[in-house]
Scaffold this motif. Structure first.
Motif, PDB file in Angstrom:
ATOM      1  N   LEU A 106      35.605  45.412  36.229  1.00 52.43           N
ATOM      2  CA  LEU A 106      35.031  45.572  37.871  1.00 52.43           C
ATOM      3  C   LEU A 106      33.458  45.830  37.839  1.00 52.43           C
ATOM      4  CD1 LEU A 106      37.156  47.579  39.551  1.00 52.43           C
ATOM      5  CD2 LEU A 106      36.736  45.299  40.032  1.00 52.43           C
ATOM      6  N   MET A 107      33.294  45.817  36.462  1.00 55.16           N
ATOM      7  CA  MET A 107      31.294  45.913  36.802  1.00 55.16           C
ATOM      8  C   MET A 107      30.910  44.721  36.804  1.00 55.16           C
ATOM      9  SD  MET A 107      30.419  48.568  33.279  1.00 55.16           S
ATOM     10  CE  MET A 107      31.406  47.562  32.458  1.00 55.16           C
ATOM     11  N   ARG A 108      31.292  43.571  36.428  1.00 54.00           N
ATOM     12  CA  ARG A 108      31.337  42.158  37.055  1.00 54.00           C
ATOM     13  C   ARG A 108      31.101  42.218  38.585  1.00 54.00           C
ATOM     14  NH1 ARG A 108      34.788  38.558  33.983  1.00 54.00           N
ATOM     15  NH2 ARG A 108      34.189  38.401  31.756  1.00 54.00           N
ATOM     16  N   PRO A 109      31.996  42.556  39.240  1.00 54.49           N
ATOM     17  CA  PRO A 109      31.524  41.858  40.873  1.00 54.49           C
ATOM     18  C   PRO A 109      30.668  42.876  41.551  1.00 54.49           C
ATOM     19  CG  PRO A 109      33.439  42.920  40.126  1.00 54.49           C
ATOM     20  CD  PRO A 109      33.002  42.735  39.137  1.00 54.49           C
ATOM     21  N   ARG A 110      30.306  44.156  41.027  1.00 57.22           N
ATOM     22  CA  ARG A 110      29.295  45.348  41.555  1.00 57.22           C
ATOM     23  C   ARG A 110      28.061  44.370  41.284  1.00 57.22           C
ATOM     24  NH1 ARG A 110      31.913  50.101  38.195  1.00 57.22           N
ATOM     25  NH2 ARG A 110      33.480  50.926  40.029  1.00 57.22           N
ATOM     26  N   LEU A 111      27.816  43.781  40.320  1.00 52.67           N
ATOM     27  CA  LEU A 111      26.489  43.751  39.921  1.00 52.67           C
ATOM     28  C   LEU A 111      26.310  42.431  40.562  1.00 52.67           C
ATOM     29  CD1 LEU A 111      26.469  43.938  36.006  1.00 52.67           C
ATOM     30  CD2 LEU A 111      25.189  45.477  38.108  1.00 52.67           C
ATOM     31  N   ARG A 112      27.832  41.458  41.185  1.00 52.61           N
ATOM     32  CA  ARG A 112      27.302  40.917  42.066  1.00 52.61           C
ATOM     33  C   ARG A 112      25.890  40.855  43.398  1.00 52.61           C
ATOM     34  NH1 ARG A 112      30.564  39.226  45.529  1.00 52.61           N
ATOM     35  NH2 ARG A 112      29.641  37.286  45.753  1.00 52.61           N
ATOM     36  N   ARG A 113      26.111  42.218  43.370  1.00 57.67           N
ATOM     37  CA  ARG A 113      24.537  42.568  44.110  1.00 57.67           C
ATOM     38  C   ARG A 113      23.495  42.350  43.945  1.00 57.67           C
ATOM     39  NH1 ARG A 113      28.449  47.373  47.127  1.00 57.67           N
ATOM     40  NH2 ARG A 113      29.717  45.432  47.984  1.00 57.67           N
ATOM     41  N   ARG A 170      31.363  53.383  48.782  1.00 57.88           N
ATOM     42  CA  ARG A 170      30.999  51.871  48.643  1.00 57.88           C
ATOM     43  C   ARG A 170      30.996  50.623  49.663  1.00 57.88           C
ATOM     44  NH1 ARG A 170      30.211  51.780  41.985  1.00 57.88           N
ATOM     45  NH2 ARG A 170      32.657  53.005  42.314  1.00 57.88           N
ATOM     46  N   ALA A 171      30.736  50.026  50.462  1.00 61.33           N
ATOM     47  CA  ALA A 171      31.144  49.348  50.172  1.00 61.33           C
ATOM     48  C   ALA A 171      31.891  48.031  49.959  1.00 61.33           C
ATOM     49  CB  ALA A 171      30.076  48.017  50.925  1.00 61.33           C
ATOM     50  N   PRO A 172      32.772  47.887  50.038  1.00 59.21           N
ATOM     51  CA  PRO A 172      33.937  46.781  49.590  1.00 59.21           C
ATOM     52  C   PRO A 172      33.122  45.160  49.109  1.00 59.21           C
ATOM     53  CG  PRO A 172      35.099  47.317  51.716  1.00 59.21           C
ATOM     54  CD  PRO A 172      33.268  47.879  51.593  1.00 59.21           C
ATOM     55  N   ILE A 173      33.570  44.465  48.518  1.00 57.81           N
ATOM     56  CA  ILE A 173      33.023  43.198  47.930  1.00 57.81           C
ATOM     57  C   ILE A 173      34.086  42.518  47.922  1.00 57.81           C
ATOM     58  CG2 ILE A 173      32.083  42.185  46.332  1.00 57.81           C
ATOM     59  CD1 ILE A 173      31.532  44.237  44.557  1.00 57.81           C
ATOM     60  N   HIS A 174      33.334  41.539  49.181  1.00 55.27           N
ATOM     61  CA  HIS A 174      34.591  39.965  49.541  1.00 55.27           C
ATOM     62  C   HIS A 174      34.121  38.593  48.591  1.00 55.27           C
ATOM     63  CE1 HIS A 174      35.682  36.804  52.325  1.00 55.27           C
ATOM     64  NE2 HIS A 174      36.774  37.357  51.665  1.00 55.27           N
ATOM     65  N   LEU A 175      35.508  38.182  48.000  1.00 55.37           N
ATOM     66  CA  LEU A 175      35.478  37.345  46.803  1.00 55.37           C
ATOM     67  C   LEU A 175      36.094  36.507  47.598  1.00 55.37           C
ATOM     68  CD1 LEU A 175      36.308  38.886  43.578  1.00 55.37           C
ATOM     69  CD2 LEU A 175      33.734  38.750  44.289  1.00 55.37           C
ATOM     70  N   TYR A 206      48.694  35.355  37.012  1.00 57.73           N
ATOM     71  CA  TYR A 206      49.720  34.065  37.754  1.00 57.73           C
ATOM     72  C   TYR A 206      49.404  35.152  39.028  1.00 57.73           C
ATOM     73  CZ  TYR A 206      52.743  31.047  40.052  1.00 57.73           C
ATOM     74  OH  TYR A 206      53.024  30.816  40.859  1.00 57.73           O
ATOM     75  N   LEU A 207      49.513  36.362  39.777  1.00 54.65           N
ATOM     76  CA  LEU A 207      49.680  36.804  41.162  1.00 54.65           C
ATOM     77  C   LEU A 207      48.523  36.882  41.375  1.00 54.65           C
ATOM     78  CD1 LEU A 207      51.952  39.276  41.600  1.00 54.65           C
ATOM     79  CD2 LEU A 207      52.394  36.866  42.015  1.00 54.65           C
ATOM     80  N   VAL A 208      47.203  37.151  40.438  1.00 52.12           N
ATOM     81  CA  VAL A 208      46.440  37.839  41.516  1.00 52.12           C
ATOM     82  C   VAL A 208      45.253  36.419  41.748  1.00 52.12           C
ATOM     83  CG1 VAL A 208      43.439  38.180  39.987  1.00 52.12           C
ATOM     84  CG2 VAL A 208      45.833  39.767  40.956  1.00 52.12           C
ATOM     85  N   LYS A 209      45.256  35.404  40.212  1.00 49.00           N
ATOM     86  CA  LYS A 209      44.567  34.086  40.673  1.00 49.00           C
ATOM     87  C   LYS A 209      44.507  33.071  41.856  1.00 49.00           C
ATOM     88  CE  LYS A 209      41.838  34.083  36.736  1.00 49.00           C
ATOM     89  NZ  LYS A 209      40.262  33.512  37.051  1.00 49.00           N
ATOM     90  N   TYR A 210      46.668  32.601  41.590  1.00 47.60           N
ATOM     91  CA  TYR A 210      46.204  32.594  42.902  1.00 47.60           C
ATOM     92  C   TYR A 210      46.794  32.892  44.352  1.00 47.60           C
ATOM     93  CZ  TYR A 210      47.270  30.037  38.619  1.00 47.60           C
ATOM     94  OH  TYR A 210      47.065  29.104  37.188  1.00 47.60           O
ATOM     95  N   CYS A 211      46.470  34.411  44.277  1.00 44.96           N
ATOM     96  CA  CYS A 211      46.533  35.195  45.696  1.00 44.96           C
ATOM     97  C   CYS A 211      44.766  34.526  46.178  1.00 44.96           C
ATOM     98  CB  CYS A 211      46.611  36.048  45.638  1.00 44.96           C
ATOM     99  SG  CYS A 211      49.071  36.614  46.112  1.00 44.96           S
ATOM    100  N   GLN A 212      43.930  34.500  45.265  1.00 43.24           N
ATOM    101  CA  GLN A 212      42.633  35.083  44.892  1.00 43.24           C
ATOM    102  C   GLN A 212      42.591  32.944  45.776  1.00 43.24           C
ATOM    103  OE1 GLN A 212      40.321  36.595  45.203  1.00 43.24           O
ATOM    104  NE2 GLN A 212      38.504  34.499  45.983  1.00 43.24           N
ATOM    105  N   LEU A 213      43.049  32.266  45.063  1.00 43.42           N
ATOM    106  CA  LEU A 213      42.774  31.054  45.344  1.00 43.42           C
ATOM    107  C   LEU A 213      43.353  30.661  47.145  1.00 43.42           C
ATOM    108  CD1 LEU A 213      43.849  28.496  42.126  1.00 43.42           C
ATOM    109  CD2 LEU A 213      42.045  28.410  43.912  1.00 43.42           C
ATOM    110  N   VAL A 214      44.633  31.596  47.431  1.00 43.20           N
ATOM    111  CA  VAL A 214      44.556  30.488  48.550  1.00 43.20           C
ATOM    112  C   VAL A 214      44.256  31.449  49.858  1.00 43.20           C
ATOM    113  CG1 VAL A 214      46.744  30.094  48.019  1.00 43.20           C
ATOM    114  CG2 VAL A 214      47.285  31.986  48.526  1.00 43.20           C
ATOM    115  N   GLY A 215      43.597  32.798  49.307  1.00 42.12           N
ATOM    116  CA  GLY A 215      43.520  33.971  50.667  1.00 42.12           C
ATOM    117  C   GLY A 215      42.478  34.769  50.364  1.00 42.12           C
ATOM    118  N   GLY A 216      41.721  35.023  49.265  1.00 39.07           N
ATOM    119  CA  GLY A 216      40.952  35.620  48.359  1.00 39.07           C
ATOM    120  C   GLY A 216      40.990  36.666  48.268  1.00 39.07           C
ATOM    121  N   SER A 217      40.362  38.190  48.245  1.00 42.63           N
ATOM    122  CA  SER A 217      40.110  39.200  47.871  1.00 42.63           C
ATOM    123  C   SER A 217      39.342  39.964  48.075  1.00 42.63           C
ATOM    124  CB  SER A 217      40.593  39.590  46.270  1.00 42.63           C
ATOM    125  OG  SER A 217      39.696  39.189  45.725  1.00 42.63           O
TER     126      SER A 217
END
Length: 413
Positions: A184-191, A217-222, A265-276
């Motif tokens: 989870l350090m990866r998406p935090r450092l997107r900022r 802290r504010a959520p991070i939208h992918l 499987y669930l995370v990768k393809y739910c991310q593809l169709v609707g984001g997280s």
């Protein structure tokens, strides 16, 4: 917090402070920015289904169930799926259900061990909640887990297929051994600032037990159409809340074969169709006890995943399963997502060995809405983008090396 306010009838009620310091009133108890919803029988709280999957976790199951029962959000049901455990997990579950008498909880048992994805599907079939949480029976949820994730899902800015929060890591005996899930350090450092990982938690060790103060802290939208499908930017199964509709949309007919790593499987393809949406705050505990089906590696520091990488299901099997699913339902994918989004998904997930055959066979495999020129167009640009991502990551790693410093959170995304 305790000052009184009077209604128009003269009745005294407590006056509270609402969000952003707005003064509350009898009509708007959460602050002057609050709006009253229609009658309770017309607009109700969203239902949440919690699915606890258990295989030989008798030692951890009671604590897991106690944590779920202690949720501060009331409108949920919980089904325990015992995947033919060979220990006393089933008996422990029955005893707990009998002693608590909580009608929100139930037990479903497999006659033979079928693995994690099959347990997920069994739990889905036994529940009806609009939102779904899968919990490994060795993990723990904080009391505000459901309410925090629902607040994120029901934000006024955008909707996502799933939300994911951070987890502290605990040992087999419950000792705290880590204050975050490493990746989870990866998406935090997107900022763009390492300050995002500083002072997020404050531990207090005095008293009867450890206390934790979280810094909100504010959520991070992918977004769905983004680069956030090549790597892993989330934590684990027990830290996520999905929309049921998104789960049913991506689940393939043959994905029961994924006995472990089913959340990949669930995370990768739910991310593809609707984001997280990632909640950087901690809302649960991930237990590291060495016998985890997936996360059996020790905590050694850095950005290292808890995964035993020799046991992880080959990524190509996930892609092949989802590709077959999208092809079999391509008209529906175009209907729901639009032609460009559907073709882009197919261009991203189709394995190298299958893309040539697909481009040759065309509509005979994907229906009348599959357009080979569009698929080829998106495949070309996606592969080019992948090369650029890999090159950029290696360039940053070499830059850190020659600069004589370490990037404690790994490559920036």
């Amino acid at each position: 917090m305790s000052e009184k306010a009077k209604t128009t009838t003269g009745q005294e009620v407590p006056r509270h402070r609402g969000p952003m310091g707005l003064a509350a009133s009898a009509d708007h108890p959460f602050g002057t920015g609050t709006v009253a919803l229609p009658a309770a029988e017309d607009v109700t709280l969203p239902s949440v289904s919690v699915i606890v999957t258990c295989y030989n976790y008798e030692a951890f199951l009671p604590a897991c169930l106690r944590a779920i029962a202690a949720q501060d959000y009331p409108n949920f049901d919980c089904v325990i799926v015992n995947d033919a455990s060979t220990d006393q997990s089933a008996e422990v579950a029955r005893t707990w259900l009998a002693e608590t008498g909580d009608s929100r909880f139930s037990l479903v048992e497999h006659e033979e061990n079928r693995g994690q994805m099959a347990a997920f599907k069994t739990g889905l079939a036994a529940t009806k909640g609009v939102f779904v949480v899968f919990v490994d029976a060795d993990d723990l949820l904080f009391p505000d887990f459901l309410s925090s994730h629902l607040n994120a899902h029901l934000n006024g800015g955008y909707m996502v297929a799933f939300t994911c929060s951070d987890q502290i890591q605990i040992s087999e005996t419950g000792e705290v051994i880590g204050g975050t899930y490493p990746q989870l350090m990866r998406p935090r450092l997107r900022r763009g600032s390492e300050a995002e990982t500083d002072d997020a938690l404050e531990w207090r060790f005095a008293g009867t037990g450890p206390q934790l103060r979280r810094e909100p802290r504010a959520p991070i939208h992918l977004p769905a159409i983004s680069r956030h499908v090549r790597d892993w930017y989330w934590s684990t199964t027990s830290a996520m809340m999905y929309r049921r509709a998104a789960l049913l949309f991506v689940l393939s007919e043959d994905c029961d074969a994924f006995r472990i790593s089913a959340d990949f499987y669930l995370v990768k393809y739910c991310q593809l169709v609707g984001g997280s949406l990632i909640l950087p705050d901690v809302h649960g505990c991930y237990r590291r006890h060495g016998a985890n089906g997936f996360g059996s590696s020790p905590v050694i520091g850095g950005e290292q995943s808890p995964a035993d990488k020799l046991r992880h299901v080959p990524y190509g099997k996930f892609k092949a399963s989802f590709t077959r699913h999208v092809l079999a339902n391509f008209d529906r994918y175009v209907s729901v997502l639009g032609s460009d989004h559907a073709h882009l998904i197919l261009a991203q997930v189709t394995p190298k060995a299958a893309i040539g055959k697909l481009l040759m066979s065309g509509r005979s495999r994907g229906g009348k809405n599959l357009k080979r020129p569009t698929l080829l167009y998106y495949r070309f640009w996606w592969r080019l983008f992948e090369v650029a991502l890999v090159f950029g990551r290696r360039r940053r790693m070499l830059g850190n090396l020659f600069a004589g410093r370490s990037d404690r959170a790994g490559p920036r995304v």
